[in-house]
Design a protein around this motif. Structure first.
Motif, mmCIF file in Angstrom:
data_model
loop_
_atom_site.group_PDB
_atom_site.id
_atom_site.type_symbol
_atom_site.label_atom_id
_atom_site.label_comp_id
_atom_site.label_asym_id
_atom_site.label_seq_id
_atom_site.Cartn_x
_atom_site.Cartn_y
_atom_site.Cartn_z
ATOM 1 N N GLN A 5 43.371 49.252 39.590
ATOM 2 C CA GLN A 5 43.391 48.263 38.509
ATOM 3 C C GLN A 5 41.842 47.593 38.611
ATOM 4 N N MET A 63 46.239 41.955 41.104
ATOM 5 C CA MET A 63 45.866 43.377 40.621
ATOM 6 C C MET A 63 45.998 44.351 41.743
ATOM 7 N N GLN A 65 38.720 47.957 36.409
ATOM 8 C CA GLN A 65 38.045 46.569 35.641
ATOM 9 C C GLN A 65 36.571 46.399 35.952
#
Length: 94
Positions: free
Chosen positions: A87, A83, A91
């Motif tokens: 990102q 990632m 998350q």
């Protein structure tokens, strides 16, 4: 020098892989898990690094595979989740 003829399991540990990935990618987040009950043949990696910025997913995975190319000669399975920092933040927020 090791004798491959008597090596029945990987000599690698999650700590070893973590250290190598840490040096290469300077990640914001890194998890390495040995999923092989200690024989070192199957690992899972979650890595978040700004070195993945501007690179498609396949290229990110190749970067990890290239970093661990020598180790992958002995490791049977490696699950990779890469990632970019944005990102990861997204998350974590969800």
């Amino acid at each position: 020098k090791r004798d491959d003829s008597i090596l029945t399991m990987s000599q690698y540990t999650s700590e070893y892989l973590q250290e190598k990935l840490q040096k290469e990618f300077n990640p914001i987040h890194l998890e390495v898990a040995d999923l092989s009950d200690g024989c070192g043949g199957k690992f899972s990696v979650v890595i978040v690094s700004d070195k993945f910025e501007g690179k498609p997913l396949l290229a990110q995975h190749r970067m990890v595979n290239d970093c661990l190319a020598e180790e992958l000669k002995d490791i049977h399975a490696l699950t990779i989740k890469t990632m970019k920092p944005a990102q990861w933040e997204k998350q974590k927020a969800s």
